[in-house]
Each structure stands twice: as structure tokens, then as C-alpha cells.
Write a protein that holds these residues in place. Sequence first.
Motif, PDB file in Angstrom:
ATOM      1  N   LEU A   1       0.853  -1.183   0.000  1.00 47.82           N
ATOM      2  CA  LEU A   1       0.000   0.000   0.000  1.00 47.82           C
ATOM      3  C   LEU A   1       0.890   1.235   0.000  1.00 47.82           C
ATOM      4  CD1 LEU A   1      -2.422  -1.186   2.795  1.00 47.82           C
ATOM      5  CD2 LEU A   1      -2.878  -1.209   0.342  1.00 47.82           C
ATOM      6  N   ASN A   2       0.781   2.041  -1.040  1.00 49.45           N
ATOM      7  CA  ASN A   2       1.552   3.282  -1.088  1.00 49.45           C
ATOM      8  C   ASN A   2       0.876   4.326  -0.199  1.00 49.45           C
ATOM      9  OD1 ASN A   2       1.828   2.158  -4.222  1.00 49.45           O
ATOM     10  ND2 ASN A   2       3.730   2.868  -3.302  1.00 49.45           N
ATOM     11  N   LEU A   3       1.338   4.428   1.046  1.00 48.42           N
ATOM     12  CA  LEU A   3       0.738   5.428   1.933  1.00 48.42           C
ATOM     13  C   LEU A   3       0.994   6.836   1.417  1.00 48.42           C
ATOM     14  CD1 LEU A   3       1.426   4.036   5.522  1.00 48.42           C
ATOM     15  CD2 LEU A   3      -0.426   3.497   3.929  1.00 48.42           C
ATOM     16  N   HIS A   4       2.057   7.000   0.597  1.00 50.17           N
ATOM     17  CA  HIS A   4       2.356   8.307   0.020  1.00 50.17           C
ATOM     18  C   HIS A   4       1.539   8.574  -1.236  1.00 50.17           C
ATOM     19  CE1 HIS A   4       5.015   5.229  -1.572  1.00 50.17           C
ATOM     20  NE2 HIS A   4       5.143   5.930  -2.665  1.00 50.17           N
ATOM     21  N   LYS A   5       0.614   7.723  -1.552  1.00 51.34           N
ATOM     22  CA  LYS A   5      -0.309   7.955  -2.659  1.00 51.34           C
ATOM     23  C   LYS A   5      -1.739   7.965  -2.105  1.00 51.34           C
ATOM     24  CE  LYS A   5       2.672   5.818  -6.142  1.00 51.34           C
ATOM     25  NZ  LYS A   5       2.767   4.829  -7.230  1.00 51.34           N
ATOM     26  N   THR A   6      -2.283   6.777  -1.908  1.00 52.99           N
ATOM     27  CA  THR A   6      -3.680   6.653  -1.499  1.00 52.99           C
ATOM     28  C   THR A   6      -3.951   7.262  -0.135  1.00 52.99           C
ATOM     29  OG1 THR A   6      -3.854   4.624  -2.795  1.00 52.99           O
ATOM     30  CG2 THR A   6      -5.546   5.000  -1.125  1.00 52.99           C
ATOM     31  N   PHE A   7      -3.001   7.160   0.784  1.00 49.92           N
ATOM     32  CA  PHE A   7      -3.291   7.519   2.168  1.00 49.92           C
ATOM     33  C   PHE A   7      -2.571   8.781   2.625  1.00 49.92           C
ATOM     34  CE2 PHE A   7      -4.350   3.050   1.674  1.00 49.92           C
ATOM     35  CZ  PHE A   7      -5.651   3.030   2.171  1.00 49.92           C
ATOM     36  N   ALA A   8      -2.316   9.673   1.666  1.00 50.69           N
ATOM     37  CA  ALA A   8      -2.083  11.107   1.914  1.00 50.69           C
ATOM     38  C   ALA A   8      -0.732  11.515   2.488  1.00 50.69           C
ATOM     39  CB  ALA A   8      -3.204  11.684   2.796  1.00 50.69           C
ATOM     40  N   ILE A   9       0.202  10.584   2.670  1.00 49.52           N
ATOM     41  CA  ILE A   9       1.551  11.034   3.026  1.00 49.52           C
ATOM     42  C   ILE A   9       2.122  11.782   1.824  1.00 49.52           C
ATOM     43  CG2 ILE A   9       3.910  10.262   3.522  1.00 49.52           C
ATOM     44  CD1 ILE A   9       2.723   7.990   5.160  1.00 49.52           C
ATOM     45  N   PRO A  10       2.666  12.980   2.034  1.00 50.98           N
ATOM     46  CA  PRO A  10       3.149  13.767   0.887  1.00 50.98           C
ATOM     47  C   PRO A  10       4.402  13.169   0.264  1.00 50.98           C
ATOM     48  CG  PRO A  10       3.686  14.872   2.938  1.00 50.98           C
ATOM     49  CD  PRO A  10       2.818  13.707   3.307  1.00 50.98           C
ATOM     50  N   HIS A  11       4.625  13.503  -1.004  1.00 55.18           N
ATOM     51  CA  HIS A  11       5.746  12.935  -1.743  1.00 55.18           C
ATOM     52  C   HIS A  11       7.089  13.584  -1.395  1.00 55.18           C
ATOM     53  CE1 HIS A  11       2.547  11.078  -4.018  1.00 55.18           C
ATOM     54  NE2 HIS A  11       3.406  10.423  -4.757  1.00 55.18           N
ATOM     55  N   GLY A  12       7.059  14.770  -0.814  1.00 58.76           N
ATOM     56  CA  GLY A  12       8.286  15.361  -0.305  1.00 58.76           C
ATOM     57  C   GLY A  12       9.334  15.678  -1.347  1.00 58.76           C
ATOM     58  N   GLY A  13       8.924  15.907  -2.591  1.00 59.53           N
ATOM     59  CA  GLY A  13       9.886  16.220  -3.630  1.00 59.53           C
ATOM     60  C   GLY A  13      10.618  14.998  -4.150  1.00 59.53           C
ATOM     61  N   GLY A  14      10.139  13.797  -3.814  1.00 56.90           N
ATOM     62  CA  GLY A  14      10.775  12.573  -4.269  1.00 56.90           C
ATOM     63  C   GLY A  14      11.016  11.593  -3.127  1.00 56.90           C
ATOM     64  N   GLY A  15      10.380  11.780  -2.023  1.00 52.97           N
ATOM     65  CA  GLY A  15      10.499  10.942  -0.833  1.00 52.97           C
ATOM     66  C   GLY A  15      10.310  11.829   0.380  1.00 52.97           C
ATOM     67  N   PRO A  16       9.638  11.378   1.442  1.00 54.79           N
ATOM     68  CA  PRO A  16       9.526   9.989   1.878  1.00 54.79           C
ATOM     69  C   PRO A  16       8.363   9.224   1.260  1.00 54.79           C
ATOM     70  CG  PRO A  16       8.459  11.397   3.452  1.00 54.79           C
ATOM     71  CD  PRO A  16       9.026  12.293   2.406  1.00 54.79           C
ATOM     72  N   GLY A  17       8.377   7.924   1.517  1.00 51.30           N
ATOM     73  CA  GLY A  17       7.260   7.071   1.162  1.00 51.30           C
ATOM     74  C   GLY A  17       7.104   6.013   2.232  1.00 51.30           C
ATOM     75  N   MET A  18       6.020   5.283   2.156  1.00 46.71           N
ATOM     76  CA  MET A  18       5.816   4.110   3.003  1.00 46.71           C
ATOM     77  C   MET A  18       5.059   3.076   2.192  1.00 46.71           C
ATOM     78  SD  MET A  18       6.916   3.556   6.101  1.00 46.71           S
ATOM     79  CE  MET A  18       5.738   2.675   7.131  1.00 46.71           C
ATOM     80  N   GLY A  19       5.484   1.815   2.288  1.00 40.20           N
ATOM     81  CA  GLY A  19       4.858   0.756   1.503  1.00 40.20           C
ATOM     82  C   GLY A  19       4.526  -0.476   2.304  1.00 40.20           C
ATOM     83  N   PRO A  20       3.725  -0.332   3.400  1.00 42.95           N
ATOM     84  CA  PRO A  20       3.364  -1.522   4.177  1.00 42.95           C
ATOM     85  C   PRO A  20       2.636  -2.541   3.315  1.00 42.95           C
ATOM     86  CG  PRO A  20       1.912   0.317   4.715  1.00 42.95           C
ATOM     87  CD  PRO A  20       3.028   0.871   3.877  1.00 42.95           C
ATOM     88  N   ILE A  21       2.663  -3.784   3.754  1.00 41.45           N
ATOM     89  CA  ILE A  21       2.000  -4.833   2.981  1.00 41.45           C
ATOM     90  C   ILE A  21       0.850  -5.432   3.776  1.00 41.45           C
ATOM     91  CG2 ILE A  21       3.978  -5.418   1.550  1.00 41.45           C
ATOM     92  CD1 ILE A  21       4.500  -7.815   3.425  1.00 41.45           C
ATOM     93  N   GLY A  22      -0.230  -5.728   3.049  1.00 40.92           N
ATOM     94  CA  GLY A  22      -1.330  -6.495   3.602  1.00 40.92           C
ATOM     95  C   GLY A  22      -1.236  -7.914   3.075  1.00 40.92           C
ATOM     96  N   VAL A  23      -1.488  -8.905   3.946  1.00 43.11           N
ATOM     97  CA  VAL A  23      -1.362 -10.305   3.540  1.00 43.11           C
ATOM     98  C   VAL A  23      -2.543 -11.107   4.064  1.00 43.11           C
ATOM     99  CG1 VAL A  23       1.166 -10.269   3.443  1.00 43.11           C
ATOM    100  CG2 VAL A  23       0.037 -10.886   5.578  1.00 43.11           C
ATOM    101  N   LYS A  24      -2.842 -12.183   3.363  1.00 45.07           N
ATOM    102  CA  LYS A  24      -3.804 -13.147   3.875  1.00 45.07           C
ATOM    103  C   LYS A  24      -3.143 -13.965   4.982  1.00 45.07           C
ATOM    104  CE  LYS A  24      -7.436 -13.511   2.151  1.00 45.07           C
ATOM    105  NZ  LYS A  24      -8.704 -12.763   2.438  1.00 45.07           N
TER     106      LYS A  24
END
Length: 955
Positions: free
Chosen positions: A699-722
Motif C-alpha cells: 500500500l503506497n501510503l504516500h499515494k492513497t493515504f495522503a503522506i506527501p511525496h516530499g519532492g521525491g520521498g519519503p514514502g511508506m509501503g506496508p504490505i497487507g497479507v492473507k
Amino acid sequence: MAEHASLNELQQHDDFIRRHLGPREDEIQAMLQELGLESLDDLIEQTVPHKIQIEKPLAVDSSMSEAETLAYLKSLADKNTVAKSFIGMGYYDTVTPTVILRNVLENPGWYTAYTPYQPEIAQGRLEAILNFQQMTLDLTGMELASSSLLDEATAAAEAMALAKRSSKNKKCNVFFVDKNVFPQTIDVIKTRAEHYGWDIHVGDLAELENLDVFGALLQYTNITGQITDLESHIESLHAKKAIACVAADIMSLVLLKAPGEMGADVVFGSAQRFGVPMGFGGPHAAFFATRDSFKRSLPGRIIGVSKDTRGNQAFRMAMQTREQHIRREKATSNICTAQVLLANIAGFYAVYHGRKGLTNIANRINRYASVVAAALKQAGLQLLNDTWFDTISFISKDIDAIKHRAEVANMNLRYHGEQVGVSIDEAKTQADIEALIQVLTGETYNLNELNNDAESSIPTSLIRTSDFLTHPTFNNYYSETDMLRYLKRLENKDFSLAHGMIPLGSCTMKLNATSEMIPVTWPEFANIHPFAPEEQTVGYLEMIKELEADLVEITGYDFVSMQPNSGAQGEYAGLLAIKKYYESIDESHRNICLIPSSAHGTNPASAQMAGMKVVVTKCDENGNVDVADLEAKASELKDNLAALMVTYPSTHGVFEEEIKHICDIIHDNGGQVYMDGANMNAQVGISKPGEIGSDVSHLNLHKTFAIPHGGGGPGMGPIGVKSHLAPFVSGHSVRKVHSVEAEGGAVAAAPYGSGMILPISWSYIKMLGREGLRKSTEVALLSANYLKNKLEGHYPVLYMGRNDKVAHECIIDLRPIKAETGISEVDFAKRLMDYGFHAPTMSFPVAGTFMIEPTESESKYELDRFIEAMISIKEEVDKVASGAWDAQNNPLTNAPHTQADLRDWDKPYSIQEGAYPSQATIDGKFWPMVNRIDDVYGDRNLICSCPSIESYQQD
């Protein structure tokens, strides 16, 4: 008599929903009318396949007001304990200069900008990153530096990969790691090496002489604080054609001999202590430097110096057309981002302090450490290191007493068996040192006497003699007035969401609301060490668990892991979970990953890094996965099939009707489905990846969940799993991750990735609530389809789904225009700058196209302004096609136009046609600071350090 509104209604819980969404209710109706629809429900019915729509509303809380959300979050923050941290291990208290705190870290002009792929409107950020690179070069003594990586541990893994690519000892498969490297770094390196099939030898430096290795990782200074002269070890490595990688403390390099002067091939580390808060582990910028001869293997991005069409100096991302490092199926790195905002802060910290200020800070840190060492010696305690910069380690037979005194004094120390370690940083005062000594010895000492007794702790041969930060940029801004104006001058050169829409397909540049951002710099979140005792992080963990629970509900998965600190890291972590799952059921032979031809380059790169073999599947003429081809390949490869990586909605911006069938095909042939979460903004509240049939998503928290891109970072990419994959998500060797049994297998330095920015996504979900989350998705789909309808009479729209609808983005085809007139997609991108826009995503996933994503946060006015600009540019193209404008000398090929052009206008069209092409630009103009930049010149003349001051003066 009119009825009174209820008290609950008066609280206006939906106020944030209204403010998050760009179009007003009447504008939503007008947009629906344009599409021939009656309601948003009607839109969803016509756009999203019925078989994937959820039947019940999301079981997340109703919308909370901004005030309620902040008050509740503050109550969680108050459960954290901000202790005096002496833990070190790559994380240190620091003092962010307030002029930088307010004007950069807390400033939307800096944090809402996008990656500088359009450099003409990113010159301020590019100059700031170049400062960071210059700072890195000066302190490390190397020849070439990148614009930052994610953290120190992953930078170490990238260094190992570079060593494998670059070593002349090709047949060797062993990488040596000094046992005194930080444990979280060893953890991440072991994870990375395991899946490449490389062997890691962790041992004493003395062993290195007799080992056959392709490279080695040495820590300078090491975890005990010892400063080791690495020159002989590096010479030994070079004698066996191996690569020497050095993890260095950036503050120590102010006083210590640069690793590059010892012959190091790669030098990296964390720039966190240059003004970036600890933040429970991140986000932090890692610095990374190497030899010029390794530039084609350098991971991450490089900022270089080029020139524009007027011959003026200009900055750009060097070698960007190949993403510098992602080689798809041949990749040894999938890194496609950086930590630009944090690198900028670190670079500005160096500008603010300069060489003299940094030297004062480093000397004070070192002297305090020497005073602590003197006290320990007087107390009869055995020191483990006889040299140090900031860290002292010693043996104690009375650990319990020290722990008790530390707890009473609200101090965090580092413990390992009978060993105690303390690291000093710039935030510590004389009173803190006095209290620390009392905690460590149980006695009170006179610091002045200790200072007189303290010995020099840096070997004479390792004292820095070379100069650094000599460039005028690091010496010109002594007063806060000058510093403020410098920051503002750079900010004014950059286009951000503060200026207008950034309609980037797949990147989801939506509102980063102020109320979401405010908690980031609260001390209770910003000043927590990632390895602080669990009882001190109760509020952090409650917030993280609530966010995980909401994401579980939103995605339909059973568990969420927060560790991956970028989308690419999330891909990697998800594939590793799949691989470990197969190992657990004795099917480790499954190693084939199917990937559609439209996928982003990180997908095959991540699969390659996970030790999987990539097989590319076809897409049909509508941009969908070619189901017949997929089925044939899955059946043919079923004995070894591990996974399918698929993006949904598709990379082409379409809700594929067959997505459930696609998942079934993979499962029927023994594989797992990895769903790339880049386009999750089209699903929230409407469909769930875990219910569609996928097994894992990032999940790109820096896309769908509103964390800003910061000019090229930061980002967060937690994973959801079954649930069957949950036991195999990333663990951590230093601090146990809650609900995760794995002791190792980390993919990032900190157990919860970039913890400091998680309150942003937590707040986003709380303030939108179940109603707002769904409506945001609906309006995102509405905006994309409204824009598609308005443009399709002027440009071909490449891909559409059911009822000729697109998902949250659409692709317009510019190739016919180029074939007829020579006007390219690049000309369109630069011309949009003249109209006051950042260009959409260019030439991805189809060369010669624009992928446009308006998001739910842009108003109808802004959408219409963009539509007007695109129609106007098409009319300009028609003038070129008709011969009214010269094919090589027209507003499109000359774009962007600058104020310098106005001073010497020599164009065959008017100033208004060139520089003020719309009423909006007459009312308020954003000026690019340079004309079009020469990319070819920049790559042929690669300069990645700060230019001379004379070149600035000439410009």
C-alpha cells in the motif's frame, strides 16, 4: 416552527470530507451530468465490475472532526515517554534549526512537490539535493554521490549489490561483514543476500585477511565506538579484487579521516543526525558515495549539472531515462525513490552550520564522550574501546543497578549481556552528561576535573586534515535572515501542490491536509528512538495498531506489516513472504513470477531480487491482461509457478472485468497473487484486494493515504497479507515487531519503517471515516472520467473499461501528433509549464502518451483549467500542422518560456502567445526558472557536485 438540528449534526463531522474533496456538491452534479449520470452510485455501477464490489460499508469509524482527531491523537502521543536517548546505533537526538523546521519540514511548498522529473520547475529542490551530494562528497572523500537512499541498513544492502556487480573476483560468492556492524544492518544484509544466493560471513576483522570475498562491510566507527584504521583492511580487499564498503557516521567524519582517503570503494550511512528527528525510525536520508568508475552501478538517483537552451546552468536528474539502476529482469536493485525532503533538511543543516559550526558540534560531542570515559575509568570500570568519537562501551558486573538508575533518570542506554553502551549527540547538555555519569557510576564527579583528565580519543593518524564544505553555499548564510531568504528563494523555483494540480497517473498527488501533517513534529512522535523500550512507546503502538486494523478492513487482508519504507520495499517484502511460505510447505522449487508487460520496472526488479525468475505475459489491445496468454503460461509453468504480480485497476487505468478469474487461474496452478497497490485510490470503500482474490499487496501510503511525496520521498509501503502469509512478513532482530514471530528477515532498518509519518495516514482515515473514504474514491473516479470525456474529442483515449469508463486515471495518445507534426510528448510536458501545470506521467506505461490522474482533491475549476490548457495546446499543434507556425520554432518546441525570454524576445509569435497563453496565467503566473534543459549534454558531461560560485554569478 422549524426543527432544531441535533447536537451531533452541529458538530459537523463531515467538515473534513468537504474540505478534502475538490469539487463542491453542485459541481459534482454538473460533472455527473456531463457523463450522463444521475449519482455517484450510478457512476460506480457503470464503472466497477459488480463481482468485485463490496456488499457492506467499510467497518471503520465514522468521520471525526479535525479537532477531535488531533485531540485523540494527542492523547495517544501523551502515552509515549520521551526519554534522554543514549542508545545510538545510527539514531541520535538532533536539533533541527527552527528556520529549517518551519520553512522546510513543515512547509507544503517543500513537502507537496513531486520527484523532479520535470527539472525546469524543480530547480530549487535540485539545487538543495546537489548541496546534499556535495556535503556527502566532502565528508566521505569520494568522487560520486547519490541524492539519498532509504536508510542506512538498506543502503548497506545496496552497497553489497554494487560490490557484487563491480568486483573483479567474479567467481566468489562470499560477502564479509564485520561483527561490530550495527545489528539491524546485518539483519537487512542477510535478508538481501539470502535470496540472491550470496553467502554472508560475519566475523572479526582479523579473519578478513584469510577469506576469499567479493566485498566487505566495515563500520567506522563500530557499534562499540571503536575507531579502526581501515586502510590495511581495504588494501587487503583490493589485493583480492574485492570491494571495500564502509558504513560511516556522518557527524564523526567532521573530525575523522575520510574513508575515501583510506581507499574505500563505497561509503554510506545515515544523514539523520544532521537535523532530522529520530521519529521512531524514519523517514531518514541515507547518504551513498562511490567511485566515478562505478557510476553505472550506483543505486538511486543522481542530480547533475547541465545547461538550458540559453546556455545557462541548470540542474536535472542525471541518467534518468533508464532510472539509473532498475534493470527489470536483470536487476540487483529495485530502488525507485529517495528521501529528498530529509536529504534537503540534512543539506540545509550543513548550509546553516557550515564547516565551523559542524566542527564545534562534533568537538563538543567528542569531548563529552571523553569526559564520560574518564569518569568510567576513575570508577574502575573496564572500557571496551580505547578510541571513540561519540560512543563508549564498558563492562559492568552490576547491570541491574545501572538499569534502575537509568529508569529513574528517564534515560535509555544500550545493553548487551554485561556490556553497556552510551552514545552522545548534539542535543545533550552538560547537565545531561553529569546525570549520565551518575547513572553509570553511581557517583557524582566534577566535570571540569574530568575534562582536564580526559585523553584524546582519536588516533593521530585518523584525525581529519582535509578541508570540507568549502563551497560558498556552505559559507554564505550566517544570519537567519540570509538563511530564510535562501530557503525561500529555492522554494520559489519549485512547482508544488501549493501552486496547482500535479496530474500524475499512478502517483496520486492529492491533498496532504495540514491537520494530518501537524502531529509529525510533535516531540512525542518525533523524538522517539526506534529501539526505545516498549513501555515508552505505548501511544505509538496504539496508533500503529489502529492504523493496521483500519488498513486490514479497507483491503480485506488479514494482517498488515508496517516495516517496508517505500513501495518498492513493499513489493520486495511481499514477494519474500510468498517465497518463505512456499519454503514452509516444502515447495521452495516454486520460483517463477508472471508479470504483465505493462508493469512498472520495479515489479520485475523486485521479483529478481527475491530470487524469482520473471516470465512476462501479454496485454491485449485494450490494455488488459491477455487472459488466454496468462492461462497458457500459468498452465505450462504450474509446477514451478510462485506468483503473479498484477496492478489493479490496471496500469492502463482500467477496471479489468476478469480480475477474479485471473486470480483463480494463478491459484488453480499453485501460485500466489501479488496485487500492486499503486492504484488503491480507485478501490477504497468500493472493492477490496483481499476479497478480489489476491494474497498480498503493498500500500503506497504516500499515494492513497495522503503522506506527501516530499519532492521525491519519503514514502511508506506496508504490505497487507492473507493469513497463510502472515507468519512470513518481515521481523526485526533488535526490537520485536508486535504480532510477528519472525526474529529476522528485516527489509528496513527500523521495525516500523518510517514511524514518524504514520500519523498522517492514521489521521487521514480517522477524519474521512467510512463515508469519506468511499466518497473520495467515487470523486476520484468521477474526476478522471469527467476529464476523459472532455478530452476525448481532441485526443485519442487509449484504454477504457465497461461502458467506456476509465478508473482513476486515463491515458491519452500523443503519438499520432508526433508522427504528423514532430511535436512530441516532451514538448507537451514543457508547454504545460507555460500554462501553470506540472505534466502528467509521460511515456508510461505506453511510450508517447500522457497518463493523467486528477485525484479527488482537485476542484472542478482546476480540472477545467487543465482541460482548457490541453485543448489550447492541441489548437497550437494544429497551427504547426497547418504551417501557420514554424515546425521548429513555435511555442511548443521553445517551451517553457521564462522571464529571461521577455527581456530579449526573439520569437516569431507574441509574448502573450508564448508566456501568457491563458487567462489564468495572466491572473497569476508561475515562472519556470530555466529554459528547456539539455539532457544529452548533462549525461555526456556528468557533474554531480556543486558548480563554482562564478557559474552562479554568471547566470
